[in-house]
Design an enzyme around this catalytic site. Structure first.
Site, short mmCIF file in Angstrom:
data_model
loop_
_atom_site.label_atom_id
_atom_site.label_comp_id
_atom_site.label_asym_id
_atom_site.label_seq_id
_atom_site.Cartn_x
_atom_site.Cartn_y
_atom_site.Cartn_z
N GLU A 1 5.54 -13.91 25.41
CA GLU A 1 5.52 -15.34 25.71
C GLU A 1 6.84 -16.02 25.35
OE1 GLU A 1 2.79 -16.98 27.01
OE2 GLU A 1 1.53 -15.20 27.06
N HIS B 1 0.81 -1.21 0.00
CA HIS B 1 0.00 0.00 0.00
C HIS B 1 0.84 1.27 0.00
CE1 HIS B 1 -3.16 -2.85 1.02
NE2 HIS B 1 -4.02 -1.92 0.71
C1 LIG Z 1 2.79 -5.74 25.60
C2 LIG Z 1 3.50 -6.72 26.53
C3 LIG Z 1 2.75 -7.47 27.43
C4 LIG Z 1 3.39 -8.38 28.29
N1 LIG Z 1 2.62 -9.10 29.16
C5 LIG Z 1 3.19 -9.95 30.02
C6 LIG Z 1 2.40 -10.72 30.96
O1 LIG Z 1 1.17 -10.60 30.99
N2 LIG Z 1 3.03 -11.55 31.81
C7 LIG Z 1 4.39 -11.68 31.81
O2 LIG Z 1 4.90 -12.47 32.62
N3 LIG Z 1 5.15 -10.98 30.93
C8 LIG Z 1 4.61 -10.12 30.05
N4 LIG Z 1 5.39 -9.39 29.15
C9 LIG Z 1 6.84 -9.56 29.21
C10 LIG Z 1 7.34 -10.46 28.08
O3 LIG Z 1 7.09 -11.81 28.33
C11 LIG Z 1 8.84 -10.16 27.92
O4 LIG Z 1 8.96 -8.86 27.36
C12 LIG Z 1 9.51 -11.18 27.03
O5 LIG Z 1 9.57 -12.47 27.63
C13 LIG Z 1 10.96 -10.75 26.68
O6 LIG Z 1 11.66 -10.47 27.84
P1 LIG Z 1 12.39 -9.05 28.01
O7 LIG Z 1 11.46 -7.96 27.58
O8 LIG Z 1 12.96 -9.02 29.38
O9 LIG Z 1 13.54 -9.08 26.93
P2 LIG Z 1 15.04 -9.54 27.18
O10 LIG Z 1 15.05 -10.91 27.79
O11 LIG Z 1 15.77 -8.44 27.88
O12 LIG Z 1 15.54 -9.66 25.68
C14 LIG Z 1 15.97 -8.52 24.93
C15 LIG Z 1 16.45 -9.00 23.58
O13 LIG Z 1 17.59 -9.85 23.73
C16 LIG Z 1 17.34 -11.11 23.14
N5 LIG Z 1 17.96 -12.18 23.91
C17 LIG Z 1 17.94 -12.33 25.26
N6 LIG Z 1 18.59 -13.44 25.64
C18 LIG Z 1 19.07 -14.02 24.49
C19 LIG Z 1 19.83 -15.17 24.21
N7 LIG Z 1 20.25 -16.00 25.18
N8 LIG Z 1 20.12 -15.45 22.92
C20 LIG Z 1 19.68 -14.62 21.93
N9 LIG Z 1 18.96 -13.50 22.13
C21 LIG Z 1 18.66 -13.20 23.39
C22 LIG Z 1 15.81 -11.26 23.11
O14 LIG Z 1 15.41 -12.17 22.11
C23 LIG Z 1 15.39 -9.83 22.83
O15 LIG Z 1 15.47 -9.58 21.45
C24 LIG Z 1 4.80 -8.51 28.28
C25 LIG Z 1 5.54 -7.76 27.33
C26 LIG Z 1 4.91 -6.87 26.47
C27 LIG Z 1 5.75 -6.09 25.47
#
Ligand SMILES: Cc1cc2nc3c(=O)[nH]c(=O)nc-3n(C[C@H](O)[C@H](O)[C@H](O)COP(=O)(O)OP(=O)(O)OC[C@H]3O[C@@H](n4cnc5c(N)ncnc54)[C@H](O)[C@@H]3O)c2cc1C
Length: 64
Positions: free
Chosen positions: A46, A21
């Site tokens: 998740e 688009h």
């Molecule tokens: C809108 C929203 C709603 C949510 N709701 C819930 C909820 O209801 N309940 C709940 O429990 N959580 C919730 N979350 C949290 C969500 O589960 C986490 O954001 C998610 O699991 C990723 O964890 P983090 O944000 O700490 O990212 P981080 O773990 O800090 O990761 C940051 C980046 O580094 C990468 N990374 C980290 N470790 C590695 C590795 N070993 N190898 C390669 N790459 C890696 C990840 O893939 C990512 O790209 C929510 C998040 C959002 C955005």
């Protein structure tokens, strides 16, 4: 595997629809940007897809 595949595929389809688009796809009024944003977060929620890849690789190789 299903979570990783479905969220990557869904996002790629939505992103292609936005691209198709052109500039209009980016505008709020057309609704596609919301679909793209809503699908994007599922590559994070998740368990991020990078972590899904890690789990799949461990399962396939038997690594701890
Ligand atoms: C809108 C929203 C709603 C949510 N709701 C819930 C909820 O209801 N309940 C709940 O429990 N959580 C919730 N979350 C949290 C969500 O589960 C986490 O954001 C998610 O699991 C990723 O964890 P983090 O944000 O700490 O990212 P981080 O773990 O800090 O990761 C940051 C980046 O580094 C990468 N990374 C980290 N470790 C590695 C590795 N070993 N190898 C390669 N790459 C890696 C990840 O893939 C990512 O790209 C929510 C998040 C959002 C955005």
């Amino acid at each position: 595997m299903a979570k990783r595949y479905a969220t990557e595929a869904g996002y790629a389809v939505a992103d292609s629809a936005l691209q198709l688009h052109g500039g209009y796809g980016y505008l709020t009024e057309y609704g596609i940007e919301k679909i793209v944003r809503d699908l994007r977060v599922h590559r994070i929620l998740e368990g991020t897809n990078e972590i899904m890849s890690l789990i799949i690789a461990r399962g396939l190789t038997g690594a701890a």
